[in-house]
Each structure stands twice: as structure tokens, then as C-alpha cells.
Design a protein around this motif. Structure first.
Motif, short mmCIF file in Angstrom:
data_model
loop_
_atom_site.label_atom_id
_atom_site.label_comp_id
_atom_site.label_asym_id
_atom_site.label_seq_id
_atom_site.Cartn_x
_atom_site.Cartn_y
_atom_site.Cartn_z
N THR A 144 19.20 -31.11 31.90
CA THR A 144 18.14 -30.17 32.23
C THR A 144 18.10 -30.00 33.74
O THR A 144 18.95 -30.55 34.47
CB THR A 144 16.78 -30.66 31.69
OG1 THR A 144 15.81 -29.62 31.84
CG2 THR A 144 16.29 -31.90 32.42
N ARG A 145 17.12 -29.26 34.23
CA ARG A 145 16.91 -29.11 35.67
C ARG A 145 15.45 -29.45 35.97
O ARG A 145 14.54 -29.13 35.18
CB ARG A 145 17.24 -27.70 36.16
CG ARG A 145 18.70 -27.33 35.98
CD ARG A 145 19.05 -26.03 36.68
NE ARG A 145 19.06 -26.15 38.15
CZ ARG A 145 20.08 -26.64 38.84
NH1 ARG A 145 21.17 -27.09 38.22
NH2 ARG A 145 20.03 -26.70 40.17
N SER A 172 15.74 -26.78 42.93
CA SER A 172 15.94 -27.40 41.62
C SER A 172 17.25 -28.15 41.63
O SER A 172 18.15 -27.86 42.43
CB SER A 172 15.93 -26.35 40.51
OG SER A 172 17.08 -25.51 40.61
N ALA A 173 17.35 -29.14 40.75
CA ALA A 173 18.56 -29.95 40.65
C ALA A 173 18.75 -30.39 39.22
O ALA A 173 17.79 -30.51 38.46
CB ALA A 173 18.48 -31.16 41.58
N GLU A 174 20.00 -30.64 38.87
CA GLU A 174 20.30 -31.06 37.51
C GLU A 174 19.97 -32.55 37.32
O GLU A 174 20.22 -33.38 38.19
CB GLU A 174 21.77 -30.83 37.21
CG GLU A 174 22.14 -31.15 35.76
CD GLU A 174 23.57 -30.79 35.43
OE1 GLU A 174 23.80 -29.63 35.03
OE2 GLU A 174 24.45 -31.67 35.59
N VAL A 175 19.41 -32.84 36.16
CA VAL A 175 19.18 -34.21 35.73
C VAL A 175 19.84 -34.36 34.37
O VAL A 175 19.65 -33.51 33.48
CB VAL A 175 17.67 -34.54 35.63
CG1 VAL A 175 17.46 -36.00 35.26
CG2 VAL A 175 16.95 -34.21 36.93
N SER A 176 20.62 -35.43 34.18
CA SER A 176 21.35 -35.57 32.93
C SER A 176 21.50 -37.04 32.56
O SER A 176 21.38 -37.93 33.40
CB SER A 176 22.74 -34.93 33.03
OG SER A 176 23.53 -35.63 33.97
N ALA A 177 21.76 -37.27 31.27
CA ALA A 177 22.09 -38.60 30.78
C ALA A 177 23.19 -38.45 29.74
O ALA A 177 23.11 -37.58 28.86
CB ALA A 177 20.86 -39.27 30.16
N GLN A 178 24.21 -39.28 29.85
CA GLN A 178 25.33 -39.25 28.91
C GLN A 178 25.80 -40.67 28.69
O GLN A 178 26.25 -41.34 29.62
CB GLN A 178 26.49 -38.40 29.46
CG GLN A 178 27.65 -38.21 28.51
CD GLN A 178 27.30 -37.33 27.32
OE1 GLN A 178 26.55 -36.36 27.45
NE2 GLN A 178 27.82 -37.67 26.15
N GLY A 185 20.12 -35.11 40.33
CA GLY A 185 20.54 -34.32 41.49
C GLY A 185 21.86 -34.80 42.07
O GLY A 185 22.03 -34.78 43.29
N GLY A 186 22.76 -35.24 41.22
CA GLY A 186 24.05 -35.73 41.68
C GLY A 186 24.05 -37.20 42.07
O GLY A 186 25.11 -37.75 42.37
#
Length: 589
Positions: A144-145, A172-178, A185-186
Motif C-alpha cells: 500500500t502507500r 507518499s511512500a510505499e509500505v509493504s510486507a512479503q 518507504g524503502g
């Protein structure tokens, strides 16, 4: 009304179902006490309050743009996935204090009742930071962002990251989980650039020290500000909790159930701690860096009392809104509305109860001061016409608990200091905020000039706003310093204003028992510059000398001060003037 926890989307709501508080916890709450069961009932109610607040926000913002962030519905879809994976952790996050502060602030922004310097999409988009936290806690894979504020992305309850290359205040920045790897935000969570929220731990309690969340300050958003004194907060918290658990284990257990975050603030002047809480942020305590563990424990008790009453008032009505009435609050420099006084008496009942078990000279002073001042405030509002029957019951219960404590034995020097501080605050407050009838002032001035009997007018006080030039607690702070460390006396005599802000040599003379010197200096101040604190100080000095004029100066200083000004001030002897009222003065209230 309760929201169906199995379908967290804010549009999915059950039929209204009232919350119920069992009789024993209900009575505990009214009496100012509160065990774990009562806190559990309040937390359950706050959960519904929080979800209804979120629903109201989503409904109000339904047609508003959120670009460059995803639509709000996408955030709730992610929240649903997280809840289904781990409902307990997601429920705990939804009750995290800053989630409530954000939702209430964003709703006010949408409705136009407050303004801010950020774009509205930034405030609405905080939902995506909340749902990202929920997904991380639940172990759900997502992408998501989230909003960038002042170069930071903060995930409530977890921590934050400085976003590399962020430009401007908003973005805005990307937030992710994998597969358990979280990037914000990187920035890799737990890697360089990630700043986790630290914890305060003690036996039986574990809460967050939140110095990052933009909504930790209980009102408008503010940038993250990691504190350097986290280790000191941690050490003092552990000791403070030990004191609380030893002296009042039931309150400690209740607070462990209810508190979830301490928001640090810079250290203030010694013996003048700053703290705050909010009905939007159940479980949060904003606290300046404490002087010591005992003060920290008292602050936690104080603000937790506010938390409890705020949650209680989400369920029950204690007073009717509206009305211009303002009341004397012995812990404030300004007049307070009825709602503020109810919060104050509830909080200071808890403070009094805490210090009742403390044995140090300073602890004895605080107990003696607040048992009297809280009871005075209760008496001041018991007949307020906007109280509901339940509000009156609350006041009756607190009064019944406090009244027997008034006769308990206290260290004599601490008791004398507390009586001086209470009389000083009341007189100084009246001198600032009670406006005499100008016709009565002229009448009294004429009678005095003609050497006729001078009478005090009767009738209700007219209370007006005012801006004291210094804190009304200045001499109380001097008393605290001398009780805690008599070695401070040399520094106080050398330069009192450098040790206690606003203090003057006559204040030091007064609190150290040199009433003659204090009286002379206060008389000089009145003739040269006046000032409400000088009139109150003169009253205290005269009382120490057994002078009959003291009573009127400590109970009606505003009238004597106004008559003095009407007579031309300067050359008019303030003690002779006060003495002319002495035969007509009331006993100290």
C-alpha cells in the motif's frame, strides 16, 4: 452501539446494543476508585466509540479525493484481512491512543471545525498507516502507500522510518510486507533508518514510549521527535510503578489494563511538571520528564483518572452542555467551565489518594494540599444547576471519600506549608479573576475617605478571564523546594528568580517565616507597582503575624485592591485600608 468485530468495515454495523457496566465497577468509578474489571468495561465501550468514530470519518469523507494515496475503502479491505488473520492484535491497535486522536482530528478537518496546514488527503491517508500497522502485526502480506510527513512515515504502535530522498513536508511512500520482510518507504524494518518505538517496562506493566506518532500530542499533528532521555524515563517508570504497586495494588492493576502509551515532553522547571490526556486518546499520558519516581507515579495516577472519567462520560451524562459559568479550580491559574472542574476533581481525588500513602515531607505536603483543595472545588460546584443527577452522585461520592481524610494527622511543617499554599492560590486567583461591582467600590472608597464604617458587599462573584504575570503556584513551588531540600535556601536567598521562575525576595522571606520582612516588602510593592500576588502575599504575612486584616486580604483581596486603586493607590496604607474591613470580613473559606 457496538460495531460487529467480525466485519470491521465501518459501514457494517449491528443494530444498536447498549453497553452495560456491572453495579460494582459502576460504583467504583463513581467513588473515584477503579479496579481492573471497571477498566475492562471502559475499554469495551471505548472499542465501540472508536469504531463509530472511524465509521463517521469514512462516511463524511466518502466523496473526498485521497490521491496520491489509495482510496479509503482499499484501506478497510486490508484492515479486514488483518483482522481475520489476528483479531486480538488488530483490536489492540484500533484502541491505540493515537488512532483515536487521528480519527477525531481528521473528522474535524472534514467537517471544517478545525483547520490545518497539511493537505486534507494527508490526514485522511493516515488510515493507510493504521491499516499497514494492523497488517504487519497480523503477519499479512500487503502493499500500500502511506503519507510522508516531514520526511517520515510512522506506523502507529510500531515505529517510523526516515524516507530517503523525501522532498517537501508532504508526500507518499510505499509500505509493504512479503514473507515477514517489511519495508517502509524503502527502509527495511529493523534496518538502518528504522526507528522503533521503545517500551517502558515494570513488573505487571508494559507500555509504549511514543515520541514518533504525528498524533501523539493529543491535538494537531506534529513531527516525530525521538527523545534522548528514554533511558531515564524507563528507569523512573520502573521505580514509579513499584511505588504504585506497593501502595495501591488495585489501582496499579487497573492502570496496567488501561494505559498503553506515555508521550514524552521536555523537562520543565522542577516541581512544575506538565502533563495532559484526552478523551479521544484513551490510554495515553503526555508527561514532561519527571523530577523523580514519586512525581512520575502521581502523574500517571492523575492522567489515568482523566482517562477513566473521559471514557465514563462516553457512556453517561454528568452535566448538560452550555452555560457561561466559570468556577475556581485550585490547580489552575484560569477559571474553568463545569466539565473541566468535574475532570479536575476526579483527577485530584486520585492524586490525593496516592499521596495519602506517602510518608516523605513533600508527600505529606501534597496530601494535605490536595485533600483540602479538591474538597473546596467539590463544594464550589455541588449546586451547579447544569449537573445531572448522576453528576451530583459523583460529587457526593467523592465528597464522602475526601471528608474523613481532612482530619488525618500530617507532619506539622508540611501541614502549615499546605495551608499557606492553599490560601495563597485562592487569594491570588480571586485578585486576578473576581471583578468587584464598581458602584460598591466607589461607595467603599468614599466611606473610607470620610472615616465612616466600610462594609464588604455581598452577592455572587462576577468571574472574568485574566492573564497572571506569573504562575499562581510560585510560592507553592518555593515551599516544595524547601520541604524536599532545605539546602536550597542559600540559592533561593541569593537569586530566587533564577531558582524558581517568578519568585522574588519577599516570597522567600514569606515561606521561610520572616513575616516582618515579607510584610514590609509587600507593602512597598503595593505602593510602587501593585499586583494581585503582592496583595495575597501581604495577607499571608499579616496572617503569620496574627493581624486581623489578614482575613479580608485572603478572602476578598479583589475588593480591597479595587478600593485602594479608587483612592489613588500609592500613598494609601494597604494595611490600614484592609483593617477598615476587618470587623466585617468573613472567615477563611
Amino acid at each position: 452501539m457496538d460495531v460487529d468485530a467480525r466485519r470491521p468495515h465501518p459501514h457494517d454495523v449491528k443494530l444498536p446494543q447498549p453497553h452495560r457496566v456491572a453495579l460494582a465497577p459502576y460504583r467504583d468509578l463513581l467513588s473515584g476508585a477503579c479496579g481492573p474489571d471497571a477498566v475492562d468495561a471502559l475499554r469495551a465501550a471505548e472499542r465501540s466509540w472508536r469504531l463509530l468514530l472511524l465509521r463517521a470519518l469514512i462516511d463524511a469523507a466518502e466523496d473526498l479525493p485521497t490521491a496520491p494515496l489509495p482510496a479509503l475503502d482499499a484501506g478497510w479491505q486490508l484492515m479486514t484481512r488483518a483482522w481475520e488473520a489476528d483479531p486480538e492484535r488488530v483490536e489492540r491497535l484500533l484502541l491505540y491512543p493515537t488512532v483515536g486522536t487521528w480519527a477525531a482530528y481528521a473528522l474535524r478537518r472534514v467537517r471544517g471545525s478545525v483547520t490545518g496546514d497539511s493537505p486534507l488527503w494527508v490526514e485522511l491517508g493516515q488510515l493507510h498507516a493504521v491499516t499497514a500497522s494492523a497488517a504487519v502485526l497480523a503477519g499479512v502480506d500487503f502493499r500500500t502507500r502511506a503519507p510522508v510527513r516531514d520526511g517520515w512515515v510512522v506506523l502507529p504502535g510500531l515505529g517510523g522510518a526516515r524516507v530517503p530522498g523525501a522532498e517537501g513536508r508532504w508526500g507518499s511512500a510505499e509500505v509493504s510486507a512479503q514473507a515477514g520482510t517489511v519495508r517502509v518507504g524503502g527502509v527495511l524494518r529493523d534496518g538502518p533508518g528504522w526507528v522503533p518505538l521503545r517500551e517502558l517496562r515494570a513488573e505487571g506493566c508494559r507500555i509504549v514510549l511514543d515520541d514518533l506518532d504525528p498524533f501523539r500530542g493529543l491535538r494537531a499533528p506534529q513531527p516525530p521527535q525521538p527523545v534522548e532521555s528514554a533511558d531515564r524515563y524507563s528507569a523512573l517508570f520502573e521505580e514509579a510503578w513499584r511505588l504504585l504497586a506497593h501502595d495501591d495494588p488495585e489501582t496499579a492493576r487497573a492502570a496496567a489494563n488501561g494505559l498503553s502509551a506515555v508521550v514524552p515532553r521536555p523537562r520543565s522547571e522542577p516541581y512544575r511538571p506538565h502533563s495532559a490526556s484526552s478523551g479521544d486518546a484513551f490510554g495515553a499520558v503526555v508527561a514532561s520528564e519527571p523530577d523523580d519516581a514519586e512525581q512520575f507515579a502521581a502523574t500517571l495516577v492523575h492522567e489515568f483518572q482523566h482517562n477513566k472519567l473521559g471514557a465514563f462520560m462516553h457512556l453517561f451524562t454528568l452535566y448538560r452542555d452550555g452555560g457561561p459559568e466559570r468556577f475556581y479550580a485550585p490547580w489552575r491559574d484560569d477559571p474553568r467551565p463545569l466539565g473541566g472542574l468535574l475532570q479536575g476533581v476526579y483527577a485530584f481525588f486520585g492524586v490525593t489518594r496516592f499521596y495519602r500513602r506517602r510518608q516523605s515531607p513533600l508527600g505529606a505536603f501534597e496530601f494535605a494540599l490536595w485533600r483540602a483543595q479538591t474538597l473546596r472545588a467539590l463544594h464550589g460546584i455541588r449546586d451547579a444547576h447544569r449537573l445531572t443527577d448522576l453528576g451530583r452522585e459523583l460529587i457526593e461520592q467523592l465528597t464522602a471519600r475526601l471528608t474523613p481524610w481532612q482530619g488525618e494527622q500530617v507532619l506539622p511543617r508540611a501541614l502549615d506549608a499546605a495551608r499557606q499554599a492553599a490560601a495563597d492560590h485562592y487569594a491570588s486567583w480571586r485578585a486576578h479573576h473576581v471583578e468587584p461591582d464598581p458602584h460598591e467600590v466607589v461607595r467603599a472608597a468614599k466611606a473610607y475617605a470620610e472615616d465612616r464604617p466600610v462594609r464588604l458587599p455581598q452577592g455572587a462573584d462576577v468571574i472574568v478571564p485574566g492573564s497572571p504575570r506569573r504562575g499562581l503556584d510560585t510560592r507553592a513551588v518555593l515551599l516544595r523546594r524547601l520541604l524536599a531540600d532545605p539546602g536550597d535556601l542559600r540559592a533561593l536567598r541569593r537569586d530566587p528568580g533564577a531558582v524558581v521562575e517568578g519568585a522574588r525576595p519577599e516570597d522567600v522571606a514569606l515561606v521561610t517565616g520572616d513575616a516582618g520582612r515579607a510584610r514590609r516588602r509587600f507593602e512597598t510593592r503595593i505602593s510602587e507597582e501593585g499586583g494581585p500576588e503582592a496583595w495575597a502575599g501581604l495577607g499571608l504575612a499579616l496572617r503569620a503575624q496574627g493581624h486581623p486584616a489578614a482575613d479580608v486580604l485572603l478572602t476578598r483581596p479583589e475588593f480591597v485592591m479595587a478600593v485602594h486603586a479608587e483612592l489613588g493607590g500609592g500613598s494609601v496604607d494597604p494595611v490600614r485600608l484592609a483593617s477598615s474591613f476587618a470587623a466585617d470580613s468573613p472567615s477563611e473559606r
